[in-house]
Structure formats: C-alpha cells, structure tokens
Design a protein around this motif. Sequence first.
Motif, mmCIF file in Angstrom:
data_model
loop_
_atom_site.group_PDB
_atom_site.id
_atom_site.type_symbol
_atom_site.label_atom_id
_atom_site.label_comp_id
_atom_site.label_asym_id
_atom_site.label_seq_id
_atom_site.Cartn_x
_atom_site.Cartn_y
_atom_site.Cartn_z
ATOM 1 N N UNK A 1 -11.083 3.376 6.447
ATOM 2 C CA UNK A 1 -10.891 3.643 4.995
ATOM 3 C C UNK A 1 -10.414 2.803 3.737
ATOM 4 N N UNK A 2 -9.076 2.317 4.076
ATOM 5 C CA UNK A 2 -8.429 1.764 3.185
ATOM 6 C C UNK A 2 -9.064 0.462 2.353
ATOM 7 N N UNK A 3 -8.465 0.311 1.338
ATOM 8 C CA UNK A 3 -8.777 -1.551 0.667
ATOM 9 C C UNK A 3 -7.413 -2.673 1.087
ATOM 10 N N UNK A 4 -7.289 -3.423 1.649
ATOM 11 C CA UNK A 4 -6.379 -4.267 1.659
ATOM 12 C C UNK A 4 -6.979 -5.839 1.079
ATOM 13 N N UNK A 5 -6.751 -5.693 -0.919
ATOM 14 C CA UNK A 5 -7.475 -6.941 -1.153
ATOM 15 C C UNK A 5 -6.310 -8.418 -0.489
ATOM 16 N N UNK B 1 3.434 -0.658 6.473
ATOM 17 C CA UNK B 1 1.969 0.560 5.734
ATOM 18 C C UNK B 1 1.781 -0.375 4.475
ATOM 19 N N UNK B 2 2.103 -1.248 3.690
ATOM 20 C CA UNK B 2 1.162 -1.779 3.089
ATOM 21 C C UNK B 2 0.811 -3.493 2.234
ATOM 22 N N UNK B 3 1.534 -4.127 3.525
ATOM 23 C CA UNK B 3 1.235 -5.622 4.031
ATOM 24 C C UNK B 3 0.748 -5.971 5.006
ATOM 25 N N UNK B 4 -0.203 -7.277 5.242
ATOM 26 C CA UNK B 4 -1.170 -6.540 6.340
ATOM 27 C C UNK B 4 -0.517 -8.499 6.400
ATOM 28 N N UNK C 1 -2.938 -6.738 0.705
ATOM 29 C CA UNK C 1 -1.685 -5.728 0.048
ATOM 30 C C UNK C 1 -2.799 -4.238 0.535
ATOM 31 N N UNK C 2 -2.299 -2.514 0.717
ATOM 32 C CA UNK C 2 -3.071 -2.275 0.594
ATOM 33 C C UNK C 2 -3.084 -1.222 -0.431
#
Length: 129
Positions: free
Chosen positions: A67-71, A99-102, A124-125
């Motif tokens: 469900x998260x948005x990671x542009x 938690x914040x970066x992939x 990035x989340x």
Amino acid sequence: MAGNDGISGFNALLGVRHLGIRDDGYWIEIEAGETHLHDQHLVHGGVILALLDTAMSRAVRHALDVGSYRPTIELTASFLRPLTPGIVRAFGRVTHASKSLSRVEGGVVDAAGRIAATGRATFMKVAGA
C-alpha cells in the motif's frame, strides 16, 4: 485510459503487459512497434528507460508494503546493445530495503533473452501515502 491488469496512463500508452514475479524479480513486457522506435528504426532509449523504471518500481511495490508509495528518486542506466522491434522484456529486483529507501537493479532483454540495458534505481517511501 485503462489497459490490462489495471495499467493506465503512460504505461498503457507504451503497451506494458505484466508478467509478474519470475526468477526473483518482477517482469513486464511490450511488443515494440513503430511508435516505440526512433528514426534509425531501433527502440528509443526513452522507452528503454521507462521500461526499466516501471519494472523496478513494480519490484518494490510487490516486495515491500504493497500500500505504500515509493517514487523513483534516482535512476541510472547503461545501454549495452540496440533493440529491434518485437518483444522487449524488463525486470527489477530489490537489492536493499530500509524503512525509507529501497535500492533496485534491473535489466531489459530482447526476445532471445539477450541483455540490452541494465539499470539501478533508488525509491523513497513517501509518508502518509
């Protein structure tokens, strides 16, 4: 403009088809035709970048919290061989996630499975999205 598997907008315009999770990565494909080519009748680099970004983004979306948005915040690519019209596939694999970066790696292959481009991206989340 809705396409297959809920694909809309730019990805529908490209003709993206989802192949899903295969070989530890998320795969998509297009049938590269006249609208995907530049004046030398090869697949345009912008199409290749869009396929890389889409496949890597889908890899993040399916590997992490759905469900998260990671542009995409960073994308690099290396073009290794030209692509001619026909089936073009792209894949993405998550190599690191916090938690914040992939971080994701991906590639684009022709119908014979020969690698034509590779890429790396950071996603990035976005809080609350």
